[in-house]
Design a protein around this motif. Structure first.
Motif, PDB file in Angstrom:
ATOM      1  N   ALA A   1      89.683  -2.020   8.674  1.00 44.49           N
ATOM      2  CA  ALA A   1      89.126  -0.794   9.090  1.00 44.49           C
ATOM      3  C   ALA A   1      89.676   0.526   8.434  1.00 44.49           C
ATOM      4  CB  ALA A   1      88.611  -1.045   9.955  1.00 44.49           C
ATOM      5  N   GLU A   2      88.888   1.563   8.617  1.00 45.17           N
ATOM      6  CA  GLU A   2      89.172   3.404   8.159  1.00 45.17           C
ATOM      7  C   GLU A   2      89.467   3.932   9.918  1.00 45.17           C
ATOM      8  OE1 GLU A   2      88.988   5.342   4.696  1.00 45.17           O
ATOM      9  OE2 GLU A   2      87.635   5.904   6.159  1.00 45.17           O
TER      10      GLU A   2
ATOM     11  N   THR B   1      88.392  -0.091   3.491  1.00 47.29           N
ATOM     12  CA  THR B   1      86.866   0.912   4.346  1.00 47.29           C
ATOM     13  C   THR B   1      86.921   1.919   4.129  1.00 47.29           C
ATOM     14  OG1 THR B   1      87.072  -0.438   5.992  1.00 47.29           O
ATOM     15  CG2 THR B   1      85.599   1.319   6.311  1.00 47.29           C
TER      16      THR B   1
ATOM     17  N   VAL C   1      81.495   1.968   4.879  1.00 48.52           N
ATOM     18  CA  VAL C   1      80.990   3.270   5.768  1.00 48.52           C
ATOM     19  C   VAL C   1      80.119   4.901   5.627  1.00 48.52           C
ATOM     20  CG1 VAL C   1      82.081   1.689   7.353  1.00 48.52           C
ATOM     21  CG2 VAL C   1      83.106   3.180   6.740  1.00 48.52           C
ATOM     22  N   THR C   2      79.494   5.461   6.838  1.00 49.14           N
ATOM     23  CA  THR C   2      79.495   6.443   6.838  1.00 49.14           C
ATOM     24  C   THR C   2      79.010   7.479   7.877  1.00 49.14           C
ATOM     25  OG1 THR C   2      77.065   5.440   8.310  1.00 49.14           O
ATOM     26  CG2 THR C   2      76.693   5.656   5.856  1.00 49.14           C
ATOM     27  N   SER C   3      80.139   6.708   8.623  1.00 46.78           N
ATOM     28  CA  SER C   3      81.257   7.710  10.294  1.00 46.78           C
ATOM     29  C   SER C   3      80.059   7.742  10.945  1.00 46.78           C
ATOM     30  CB  SER C   3      81.959   7.889  10.370  1.00 46.78           C
ATOM     31  OG  SER C   3      81.208   9.878  10.247  1.00 46.78           O
ATOM     32  N   PHE C   4      80.220   7.688  12.600  1.00 47.86           N
ATOM     33  CA  PHE C   4      79.509   7.922  13.515  1.00 47.86           C
ATOM     34  C   PHE C   4      79.163   9.628  14.031  1.00 47.86           C
ATOM     35  CE2 PHE C   4      82.685   5.048  14.352  1.00 47.86           C
ATOM     36  CZ  PHE C   4      83.867   5.656  14.986  1.00 47.86           C
TER      37      PHE C   4
ATOM     38  N   TYR D   1      72.588  12.514  10.462  1.00 52.63           N
ATOM     39  CA  TYR D   1      72.786  11.222  10.693  1.00 52.63           C
ATOM     40  C   TYR D   1      72.066  10.811   9.099  1.00 52.63           C
ATOM     41  CZ  TYR D   1      71.943   6.363  11.924  1.00 52.63           C
ATOM     42  OH  TYR D   1      71.925   4.877  12.386  1.00 52.63           O
TER      43      TYR D   1
ATOM     44  N   TYR E   1      72.663   7.470   4.628  1.00 50.67           N
ATOM     45  CA  TYR E   1      71.952   6.339   3.557  1.00 50.67           C
ATOM     46  C   TYR E   1      71.864   6.741   2.566  1.00 50.67           C
ATOM     47  CZ  TYR E   1      73.932   3.414   7.680  1.00 50.67           C
ATOM     48  OH  TYR E   1      75.187   2.257   8.400  1.00 50.67           O
TER      49      TYR E   1
ATOM     50  N   ALA F   1      78.832  -2.349   6.454  1.00 45.11           N
ATOM     51  CA  ALA F   1      79.359  -1.530   7.583  1.00 45.11           C
ATOM     52  C   ALA F   1      78.087  -0.708   8.613  1.00 45.11           C
ATOM     53  CB  ALA F   1      80.536  -2.054   8.564  1.00 45.11           C
ATOM     54  N   GLY F   2      77.070  -1.311   9.903  1.00 44.89           N
ATOM     55  CA  GLY F   2      76.458  -0.844  10.230  1.00 44.89           C
ATOM     56  C   GLY F   2      75.080  -0.931  10.729  1.00 44.89           C
ATOM     57  N   VAL F   3      74.510  -0.905  11.235  1.00 44.12           N
ATOM     58  CA  VAL F   3      73.655  -2.119  11.597  1.00 44.12           C
ATOM     59  C   VAL F   3      71.730  -1.238  11.853  1.00 44.12           C
ATOM     60  CG1 VAL F   3      74.843  -3.274  12.736  1.00 44.12           C
ATOM     61  CG2 VAL F   3      74.087  -1.799  14.087  1.00 44.12           C
ATOM     62  N   SER F   4      71.647   0.144  11.818  1.00 44.74           N
ATOM     63  CA  SER F   4      70.419   0.309  12.468  1.00 44.74           C
ATOM     64  C   SER F   4      69.364   0.246  10.779  1.00 44.74           C
ATOM     65  CB  SER F   4      70.510   2.265  11.730  1.00 44.74           C
ATOM     66  OG  SER F   4      71.035   1.712  10.415  1.00 44.74           O
TER      67      SER F   4
ATOM     68  N   GLY G   1      70.480   1.423   7.714  1.00 46.84           N
ATOM     69  CA  GLY G   1      72.047   0.615   7.827  1.00 46.84           C
ATOM     70  C   GLY G   1      71.725  -0.924   6.707  1.00 46.84           C
TER      71      GLY G   1
ATOM     72  N   PHE H   1      79.984  -6.643   6.969  1.00 45.28           N
ATOM     73  CA  PHE H   1      80.802  -7.143   7.897  1.00 45.28           C
ATOM     74  C   PHE H   1      79.768  -6.312   9.270  1.00 45.28           C
ATOM     75  CE2 PHE H   1      84.598  -4.546  10.483  1.00 45.28           C
ATOM     76  CZ  PHE H   1      84.194  -6.481  11.596  1.00 45.28           C
TER      77      PHE H   1
HETATM   78  C1  LIG Z   1      80.746  -4.160  12.608  1.00 49.86           C
HETATM   79  C2  LIG Z   1      81.359  -2.317  12.207  1.00 49.86           C
HETATM   80  C3  LIG Z   1      81.944  -2.357  11.289  1.00 49.86           C
HETATM   81  C4  LIG Z   1      82.469  -0.535  11.211  1.00 49.86           C
HETATM   82  N1  LIG Z   1      83.402  -0.079  10.665  1.00 49.86           N
HETATM   83  C5  LIG Z   1      84.201   1.250  10.383  1.00 49.86           C
HETATM   84  C6  LIG Z   1      85.084   1.432  10.463  1.00 49.86           C
HETATM   85  O1  LIG Z   1      86.227   1.271  10.383  1.00 49.86           O
HETATM   86  N2  LIG Z   1      84.693   3.164  10.140  1.00 49.86           N
HETATM   87  C7  LIG Z   1      83.849   4.111  10.009  1.00 49.86           C
HETATM   88  O2  LIG Z   1      84.292   5.306   9.884  1.00 49.86           O
HETATM   89  N3  LIG Z   1      83.009   3.697  10.650  1.00 49.86           N
HETATM   90  C8  LIG Z   1      83.304   2.326  11.415  1.00 49.86           C
HETATM   91  N4  LIG Z   1      81.933   1.586  11.454  1.00 49.86           N
HETATM   92  C9  LIG Z   1      80.075   3.023  11.939  1.00 49.86           C
HETATM   93  C10 LIG Z   1      79.742   3.277  10.797  1.00 49.86           C
HETATM   94  O3  LIG Z   1      79.693   2.921   8.997  1.00 49.86           O
HETATM   95  C11 LIG Z   1      78.609   4.127  10.807  1.00 49.86           C
HETATM   96  O4  LIG Z   1      78.542   4.522  10.453  1.00 49.86           O
HETATM   97  C12 LIG Z   1      77.474   3.948  11.790  1.00 49.86           C
HETATM   98  O5  LIG Z   1      77.606   2.176  12.731  1.00 49.86           O
HETATM   99  C13 LIG Z   1      76.500   4.312  12.255  1.00 49.86           C
HETATM  100  O6  LIG Z   1      75.031   2.885  11.244  1.00 49.86           O
HETATM  101  P1  LIG Z   1      74.786   2.909  11.574  1.00 49.86           P
HETATM  102  O7  LIG Z   1      73.699   3.092  12.598  1.00 49.86           O
HETATM  103  O8  LIG Z   1      73.281   1.752  10.718  1.00 49.86           O
HETATM  104  O9  LIG Z   1      75.480   1.803  12.585  1.00 49.86           O
HETATM  105  C14 LIG Z   1      81.415   0.590  11.587  1.00 49.86           C
HETATM  106  C15 LIG Z   1      79.929   0.261  12.133  1.00 49.86           C
HETATM  107  C16 LIG Z   1      79.813  -1.630  12.623  1.00 49.86           C
HETATM  108  C17 LIG Z   1      78.653  -1.828  13.032  1.00 49.86           C
END
Ligand SMILES: Cc1cc2nc3c(=O)[nH]c(=O)nc-3n(C[C@H](O)[C@H](O)[C@H](O)COP(=O)(O)O)c2cc1C
Length: 451
Positions: free
Chosen positions: A52-53, A94, A125-128, A144, A148, A216-219, A222, A234
């Protein structure tokens, strides 16, 4: 036909699941830690090793968490070092699509693919949060909704760069004794909304042609991004009911995007606790959970949702009688907020605590759940296999509460049982990660040919 289980080994770094203070825990930054996990996973014929990062240290009220591990090494440097001490296992890192440039990403990943003989993968990943962005020139960069969009164009551009070397022309040049006379080798031009770049790419086509892309990201955005662009996901959904929903949803989105759904593999992060008997495993799992949920961790879990200082509240006492503060800046920064609506979450927790008479600690235990697989090796092998065969996922990303030695007993005791059942390989099928994952192989122009 028995579905083959895809296995990945995960070293998560900064989190509250790893017991870094355990007497047997290694260092979070020493090479020996990563080497041990990667070599153990390779012994168990895992598909890939996964990092992960975290680009920012987490903070509480502006002060770095003292219970988080301070600092983590750079993903690419770790993976490149691991390429030298492993020979088959994939190396997936990542890397953020919001703060990095396509040219750098393409160069780094193609280089890793060369150095590892075709084993590189990129978890996009896109970071939150904007907080992470402050470490870069682009503090607060991007809204936000645009992340994507940028991620999509980043992946497309990186792939254009990977495909920019015409190997046939290069080979022809070599045959005639000319030195890269082909004017098109590495030439690229990308004019898009996010990137306007052109030039020559410095790294020749790598063994995989296209290193694998994980997301990785579930919206909804995403999910669409992953279904259209990634080779694997992931996922956070490790329990059967929600995992099946996610699985069916992604495979349908992949079909809608015109792809073969088998070409997007889904792997949830998964935890396990083994014992010689069921009772022993359950007791061990309870003990692990107690160590994970320290008083400080419990406080932070709730402070993140209440968005205020809760240090005056006893973890063995009732829930705070104040309301969450939804107007203040984030009290906890750099930690994903998985409970969206603060007021609704607090209301739900209050109702649960009232009904069951929970203290803060008991509520923390309830909401953080138990390890996904708890039991004897036979039971864990049975349950994991059933999860995959019932389409909960295509594989799992295994992390242990004990790093680096926690994976050893899974490989020694569960892997042979999965191999006996025929759901896990006994030898690697191919030399590249793409081949081992059964993914389409790109032709020389980059077009993916589904198998
Ligand atoms: C299972 C999982 C693992 C993630 N791992 C990382 C990570 O290692 N580093 C990081 O900066 N963001 C990580 N994220 C964040 C996502 O890249 C993303 O920024 C965040 O989930 C928001 O996007 P979403 O709204 O589509 O979920 C992870 C998200 C999920 C769901």
């Amino acid at each position: 036909m028995t579905k083959q289980i895809i296995l990945a080994a995960y070293v998560g770094g900064v989190n509250e699941h790893t017991l870094w203070e355990h007497p047997e825990a290694g260092s979070q930054i020493a090479f020996s830690t990563f080497k041990h996990v990667a070599q153990t996973a390779e012994r168990g014929r895992f598909d890939y090793f996964f990092l992960a990062e975290g680009l920012a240290l987490r903070a509480r009220d502006g002060v770095i968490f003292d219970h988080d591990i301070a600092g983590r090494p750079d993903t690419l440097a770790v993976l490149a070092s691991l390429a030298a001490v492993t020979s088959h296992i994939g190396l997936v890192g990542t890397l953020n699509a919001t703060f990095n440039e396509p040219y750098e990403l393409a160069r780094q990943l193609a280089s890793l693919d060369h150095l590892s003989g075709g084993r590189a993968g990129w978890n996009v990943v896109t970071s939150f949060d904007a907080y992470t962005g402050a470490n870069f020139r682009r503090g607060g960069f991007l809204p936000y909704a645009e992340r994507y969009e940028r991620a999509e164009e980043t992946v497309a551009t990186v792939r254009e760069l990977w495909d920019s070397w015409n190997e046939d022309a290069v080979a022809a040049d070599k045959a005639t004794g000319q030195f890269l006379a082909d004017p098109s080798a590495g030439a690229f031009a990308h004019h898009g909304r996010q990137f306007d770049i052109e030039g020559r790419f410095t790294v020749p086509r790598s063994p995989q042609g296209r290193p694998i892309v994980v997301q990785a990201g579930v919206s909804p955005a995403g999910r669409d991004f992953a279904a259209a662009n990634s080779d694997a996901i992931f996922s956070p959904y490790s329990r059967l009911a929600e995992a099946k929903d996610f699985y069916a949803d992604i495979k349908q989105r992949a079909r809608n995007a015109g792809r073969n759904p088998d070409d997007v593999k889904i792997l949830p992060g998964t935890s396990f606790v083994l014992g010689d008997t069921q009772a022993e495993a359950e007791e061990k799992a309870r003990h692990v959970k107690e160590q994970q949920l320290t008083d400080r961790t419990i406080q932070v879990i709730f402070e993140q949702v209440w968005n205020r200082d809760l240090s005056d509240y006893d973890p063995d006492g009732p829930l705070p009688d104040v309301e969450p503060d939804t107007t203040a800046p984030d009290f906890i920064q750099g930690r994903a907020l998985i409970h969206g609506d603060r007021h609704a979450t607090v209301a739900k927790w209050r109702a649960l605590a009232e009904e069951r008479g929970y203290t803060l600690r008991e509520l923390a235990h309830e909401i953080s759940g138990s390890a996904d697989y708890v039991g004897t090796p036979t039971r864990v092998a049975d349950q994991l296999d059933a999860f995959i065969q019932e389409d909960g996922a295509d594989g799992v990303v295994l992390g242990s509460h004990l790093v680096p030695s926690g994976l050893d007993e899974f490989v020694d005791r569960v892997v042979p049982l999965l191999q006996e059942r025929g759901s896990l390989r006994t030898e690697y099928e191919g030399t590249t990660l793409r081949e081992n994952l059964g993914l389409p192989l790109p032709d020389r122009d980059g077009a993916l040919v589904s198998r």
